[in-house]
Write a protein that holds these residues in place. Structure first.
Motif, short mmCIF file in Angstrom:
data_model
loop_
_atom_site.label_atom_id
_atom_site.label_comp_id
_atom_site.label_asym_id
_atom_site.label_seq_id
_atom_site.Cartn_x
_atom_site.Cartn_y
_atom_site.Cartn_z
N ILE A 22 7.75 -57.58 -44.57
CA ILE A 22 7.80 -58.92 -43.97
C ILE A 22 6.86 -59.00 -42.76
N ALA A 23 6.89 -57.99 -41.91
CA ALA A 23 6.02 -57.98 -40.74
C ALA A 23 4.55 -57.98 -41.14
N ALA A 27 1.84 -60.75 -40.22
CA ALA A 27 0.62 -60.34 -39.51
C ALA A 27 -0.63 -60.74 -40.28
N SER A 28 -0.63 -60.54 -41.58
CA SER A 28 -1.82 -60.91 -42.36
C SER A 28 -1.99 -62.41 -42.42
N GLY A 29 -0.90 -63.16 -42.42
CA GLY A 29 -0.99 -64.62 -42.40
C GLY A 29 -1.53 -65.14 -41.08
N ALA A 30 -1.24 -64.41 -40.00
CA ALA A 30 -1.71 -64.82 -38.67
C ALA A 30 -3.08 -64.25 -38.35
N GLY A 33 -4.02 -57.54 -37.22
CA GLY A 33 -4.06 -56.27 -37.93
C GLY A 33 -2.68 -55.83 -38.40
N ALA A 34 -2.69 -54.86 -39.28
CA ALA A 34 -1.44 -54.34 -39.85
C ALA A 34 -0.58 -53.68 -38.78
N PRO A 35 0.73 -53.90 -38.82
CA PRO A 35 1.63 -53.31 -37.82
C PRO A 35 1.98 -51.86 -38.15
N VAL A 36 1.01 -50.98 -37.92
CA VAL A 36 1.21 -49.56 -38.21
C VAL A 36 1.09 -48.76 -36.91
N LEU A 37 1.75 -47.64 -36.87
CA LEU A 37 1.65 -46.77 -35.71
C LEU A 37 0.29 -46.08 -35.70
N GLY A 99 6.71 -50.23 -46.57
CA GLY A 99 6.64 -51.67 -46.74
C GLY A 99 5.26 -52.23 -46.44
N VAL A 100 4.66 -51.75 -45.36
CA VAL A 100 3.30 -52.19 -45.01
C VAL A 100 2.32 -51.74 -46.10
N LEU A 101 2.49 -50.51 -46.55
CA LEU A 101 1.61 -49.97 -47.59
C LEU A 101 1.70 -50.79 -48.88
N LEU A 102 2.90 -51.16 -49.26
CA LEU A 102 3.06 -51.96 -50.48
C LEU A 102 2.34 -53.30 -50.37
#
Length: 170
Positions: A22-23, A27-30, A33-37, A99-102
């Motif tokens: 979901i995040a 993030a991609s809609g806005a 960048g991707a919310p990754v550490l 989730g981000v990866l998917l």
């Protein structure tokens, strides 16, 4: 204290993966960048894993009778809690990045830095979960022998049993 349960870890991973997905969609809609550490997070993850493993190994050596110095029972309990917290923390981090990866894979972002970061974080998270399970095994006490003379519960029975035990020792 209860042990780590694969079913609970799976639920944590699934919930975190949904949150990460979901995040990432938001993030991609806005256009963010991707919310990754960042990869530097691996330093903290490694520190937690190494600390838990070293403390757990001390508990294991004490259990096996190979330690020169006795272990404080509170330290052993805290080591177990650290291992379990590390396993659950690894499950959250791994699930989030899954989730981000998917979402990244669905968008065709193969080869991006965010995709590589997701994979690296998932591997680090898996290490944390594995260390949690291993250290939990290190801290596991063998079943107590309730029939032997060194039973720790002796004298804690009924009043008659306690008096009988006290009378036999004096």
């Amino acid at each position: 204290m209860s042990t780590l349960k694969v079913s609970w870890l799976t639920i944590v991973i699934a919930v975190a993966a949904i949150g990460g997905w979901i995040a990432q969609r938001i993030a991609s809609g806005a256009g963010v960048g991707a919310p990754v550490l960042h990869w530097t997070s691996l330093i903290t993850m490694a520190a937690v894993s190494v600390l838990a493993f070293v403390l757990g190994f001390r508990v294991l050596r004490y259990r096996q009778g190979k330690a020169n110095v006795p272990i404080d029972p509170i330290l052993a309990a805290r080591t177990l809690v650290l291992a379990q917290a590390g396993a659950y923390g690894g499950a959250v981090i791994g699930g989030w990045h899954l989730g981000v990866l998917l979402d990244l894979m669905g968008a065709g972002s193969t080869g991006s830095a965010s995709l590589v970061s997701c994979i690296v974080m998932m591997v680090g998270a898996l290490v944390m979960v594995i260390v949690g399970f291993v250290v939990e095994r290190f801290c596991k006490l063998p079943p107590e022998d309730m029939d032997g003379p060194s039973t720790p519960h002796r004298g804690r029975g009924t009043k008659g049993e306690t008096e009988g035990y006290a009378a036999r020792t004096h």
